[in-house]
Design an enzyme around this catalytic site. Structure first.
Site: not given
Length: 450
Positions: A331, A350
């Site tokens: 992301h 992440c």
């Protein structure tokens, strides 16, 4: 004999060979592999142009950082030939260790271009052995040729290619060759245990390098800086499929973060959630009053915290969905200044991607409607949109602290999660178990078959 047992034996042989060369003068990296144990002229980095120094971080942009990263090499970190090349590199480094390795550079040594220094010839010898400097340049003051060789060494070790002998550069040169061999062994074992379906197009995140690569037709066409997991919250290794690109995403806070970090903030500042544009939802996604929630942090949350989309959102403007058992993804971020840092291990697991809109456009290139301009325009509307991939793209998150690319350049990175030694210790214990079990009266009649 099973492939796994055979590999354990092979790694044990490599380690035994490297142990023959324990000396006080052995330093760090190593040569471009060759079966004869010498550096092939065609692959010798001393015959290639030295990488240019990176521009000052104050003037860097996502686009310039991506361009600089891609300029380093178009060779993929991970492809179908990676495991074999790492085996070749490990054999060559073991041979180098047996032959005596290279000298250690004194930690307090001083070097300056154009100035004759006491350790200049020692540095030249060090770089000649590792293939970063031509053999005919073995003596002389610190000149541009030597600075270029230092740049080549730095680039192979994930250091800024400045050509200056910084403390970090000297430390990298003085890592024992035995440790470099162990890095190759551990990286090989990880790849042997992976089952990744390479496609015409695929994405790789190498966690220790903190870079992502978009590979097409066996060539890296995009490379991006990434921010991966902290040492206490490491990013996992995995293989998955990228299924969609989400524009203006919301962020559903993981329960572990809600229990610890969000709860701690709410205990200190009851208005924290509203300030962060977050809402509390029940099991049916219905909003509930934050003041009715137990923020003590002692229980597993029976609620969900979700952050609305916008410039304040932790996921930024783009999320790349890749369903997996770890619930991690790639992301954007609202803290883009962190991409300028050399140390990029700061997430909860992440992978935050620099210049992620460029990656999104590459992922969606088979869908003409979603050009980079169209992506930018849609983000500007502020509306949440999930764009499904017309064709899924394979993605692998790998943990390689050592690898060799097709041009026979051997790369090393720091073992940020301290996983190499743990893996090799476990492998040694397993090998010892099989060895001991083979001579036990209860197992002597058993045979290992392929």
């Amino acid at each position: 004999m099973s492939k796994r047992v055979a590999m354990i034996i092979t790694l044990g042989v490599l380690t035994s060979v490297s142990a023959l060369a324990q000396t006080d003068t052995i330093g760090q990296a190593g040569p471009k592999p060759a079966t004869s144990g010498t550096v092939p002229a065609a692959a010798n980095p001393a015959h290639a142009a030295a990488p240019k120094a990176a521009p000052p971080t104050s003037a860097s942009t996502p686009e310039s950082r991506s361009a600089a990263a891609l300029a380093m090499t178009h060779e993929p970190t991970y492809d179908e030939g990676s495991a074999q090349r790492i085996k070749d590199a490990a054999l060559s480094y073991s041979d180098l260790a047996v032959r005596g390795g290279w000298p250690t550079i004194p930690a307090d040594a001083k070097f300056a271009v154009g100035v004759q220094g006491a350790n200049d010839d020692l540095l030249r010898k060090r770089l000649i052995v590792s293939g970063d400097l031509s053999a005919e340049k073995g003596t002389g003051a610190f000149d541009q040729d030597l600075a270029d060789a230092v740049k080549r060494f730095q680039a192979r070790h994930g250091l800024a290619p400045t050509g200056m002998m910084t403390p970090r550069t000297i430390a990298a040169m003085n890592v024992p060759v035995q440790k470099r061999i162990r890095q190759l062994e551990a990286s090989l074992q990880r790849l042997e245990n992976m089952n990744f379906g390479f496609g015409q197009r695929y994405v790789v995140v190498n966690i220790p390098a903190a870079f992502a690569e978009a590979v097409e037709n066996d060539v890296v066409v995009r490379r991006y800086r990434v921010i991966v997991g902290k040492t206490e919250k490491p990013s996992p290794t995995l293989t998955a499929q990228i299924t969609s690109v989400v524009l203006n995403p919301t962020w559903t806070v993981p329960a572990s973060i809600a229990k610890t970090e969000i709860s701690a903030h709410m205990r200190k500042e009851p208005t924290y959630l509203s300030r962060m544009h977050m809402e509390v939802l029940d099991a049916h996604d219905n909003p509930i009053d934050p003041h009715s929630v137990d923020w003590s942090g002692t229980h597993t949350p029976n609620f969900t915290v979700r952050q609305q989309n916008g410039t304040f959102n932790a996921l930024g403007a783009v999320k790349i969905d890749m369903p997996n058992s770890y619930s991690v993804y790639m992301h954007d971020t609202n803290q883009r200044n962190l991409f300028s840092d050399d140390y990029r291990f700061d997430s909860h697991g992440c992978s935050r991607v620099d210049n992620v809109r460029d990656l999104a456009a590459w992922l969606l290139k088979d869908q003409p409607k979603w050009s980079r301009a169209a992506i930018d325009a849609e983000i500007a509307t502020g509306q949440h949109l999930d764009v499904a991939m017309a064709k899924k793209v394979p993605v692998a998150w790998i943990y390689l602290t050592a690898w060799m690319t097709k041009d026979q350049t051997v790369q090393f990175r720091n073992d940020v999660y301290n996983q190499d030694e743990q893996l090799l210790e476990a492998t040694a214990e397993e090998a010892a178990f099989f060895s001991n079990a083979g001579g036990h009266p209860l197992t002597a009649h058993m045979h290992v078959t392929q």
